[in-house]
Design an enzyme around this catalytic site. Structure first.
Site, PDB file in Angstrom:
ATOM      1  N   HIS A  36       0.828  -1.206   0.000  1.00  0.00           N
ATOM      2  CA  HIS A  36       0.000   0.000   0.000  1.00  0.00           C
ATOM      3  C   HIS A  36       0.859   1.250   0.000  1.00  0.00           C
ATOM      4  O   HIS A  36       1.955   1.260   0.541  1.00  0.00           O
ATOM      5  CB  HIS A  36      -0.956   0.030   1.194  1.00  0.00           C
ATOM      6  N   HIS A  78       0.757   5.101   1.259  1.00  0.00           N
ATOM      7  CA  HIS A  78       0.079   6.113   2.061  1.00  0.00           C
ATOM      8  C   HIS A  78       0.150   7.449   1.318  1.00  0.00           C
ATOM      9  O   HIS A  78       1.226   7.857   0.892  1.00  0.00           O
ATOM     10  CB  HIS A  78       0.796   6.326   3.397  1.00  0.00           C
TER      11      HIS A  78
HETATM   12  P1  5GP Z   1       1.444   0.234   7.475  1.00  0.00           P
HETATM   13  O1  5GP Z   1       1.740   0.421   8.930  1.00  0.00           O
HETATM   14  O2  5GP Z   1       1.430  -1.250   7.119  1.00  0.00           O
HETATM   15  O3  5GP Z   1       2.286   1.042   6.537  1.00  0.00           O
HETATM   16  O4  5GP Z   1      -0.002   0.822   7.252  1.00  0.00           O
HETATM   17  C1  5GP Z   1      -1.159   0.105   7.489  1.00  0.00           C
HETATM   18  C2  5GP Z   1      -2.263   1.117   7.657  1.00  0.00           C
HETATM   19  O5  5GP Z   1      -3.492   0.444   7.558  1.00  0.00           O
HETATM   20  C3  5GP Z   1      -2.252   1.832   9.014  1.00  0.00           C
HETATM   21  O6  5GP Z   1      -2.040   3.212   8.819  1.00  0.00           O
HETATM   22  C4  5GP Z   1      -3.632   1.517   9.595  1.00  0.00           C
HETATM   23  O7  5GP Z   1      -4.244   2.625  10.217  1.00  0.00           O
HETATM   24  C5  5GP Z   1      -4.421   1.091   8.381  1.00  0.00           C
HETATM   25  N1  5GP Z   1      -5.456   0.128   8.660  1.00  0.00           N
HETATM   26  C6  5GP Z   1      -5.312  -1.044   9.353  1.00  0.00           C
HETATM   27  N2  5GP Z   1      -6.483  -1.698   9.416  1.00  0.00           N
HETATM   28  C7  5GP Z   1      -7.389  -0.927   8.753  1.00  0.00           C
HETATM   29  C8  5GP Z   1      -8.775  -1.078   8.467  1.00  0.00           C
HETATM   30  O8  5GP Z   1      -9.421  -2.060   8.835  1.00  0.00           O
HETATM   31  N3  5GP Z   1      -9.366  -0.089   7.744  1.00  0.00           N
HETATM   32  C9  5GP Z   1      -8.674   1.000   7.306  1.00  0.00           C
HETATM   33  N4  5GP Z   1      -9.356   1.917   6.615  1.00  0.00           N
HETATM   34  N5  5GP Z   1      -7.365   1.170   7.554  1.00  0.00           N
HETATM   35  C10 5GP Z   1      -6.730   0.222   8.264  1.00  0.00           C
END
Ligand code: 5GP
Ligand code: ZN
Length: 143
Positions: free
Chosen positions: A101, A103
């Protein structure tokens, strides 16, 4: 291909609700539940891929191709003064969901919720060091 136990695949399948920002054949974008800053959005490929290392070029191409439009839409509606794009890979680098993903984080100024910390090490590396390092990486990519 949807993966068991992947939260984002469940979002793609509609098993978990999400606030959709954009969708087409290849890509889905939705608001990050954490809303680090207002409009914080995640852009994901519909093909499950764990992180950048495992991502085929065509998936990367389609994914990133949508980012300018999505970022521009967020910019138009919330008028941020800047925008950061971020992609975390592996746990030590803060990846918590193992479905690739990007951001998209609109910025509104100091204290807006997002910060990153860069330590500049320019003095630790000569130009010869940089050439040598670049060669190591280049040779590995090309091998
Ligand atoms: P990472 O830490 O892997 O770069 O980002 C994962 C992101 O996914 C986090 O910012 C977290 O808030 C988001 N996230 C995790 N679970 C969910 C969810 O169920 N729904 C949404 N909309 N975002 C999520
Ligand atoms: Zn997935």
């Amino acid at each position: 291909m949807s993966h068991n136990d992947c939260i984002f695949c469940k979002i793609l399948d509609g098993e978990i609700p999400s606030a959709k920002v954009y969708e087409d054949e290849f890509v889905y974008a939705f608001l990050d539940i954490s809303q680090v800053t207002k409009g914080h959005t995640l852009v994901i490929p519909k093909t499950h891929t764990k992180n950048i290392y495992e991502t085929p070029p065509e998936v990367a191409r389609e994914l990133f191709a949508r980012v300018p439009k999505i970022a521009s839409g967020i910019k138009d509606v919330y008028k941020p003064i800047g925008m950061n794009l971020l992609n975390n890979n592996e746990e030590p680098a803060d990846q918590s969901v193992f479905h690739l993903h990007i951001h998209v984080i609109p910025r509104y100024g100091d204290g807006d919720g997002y910060s990153s910390n860069w330590t500049v090490h320019t003095d630790n590396y000569s130009s010869e060091d940089l050439q040598q390092m670049a060669k190591e990486i280049k040779d590995t990519i090309e091998s």
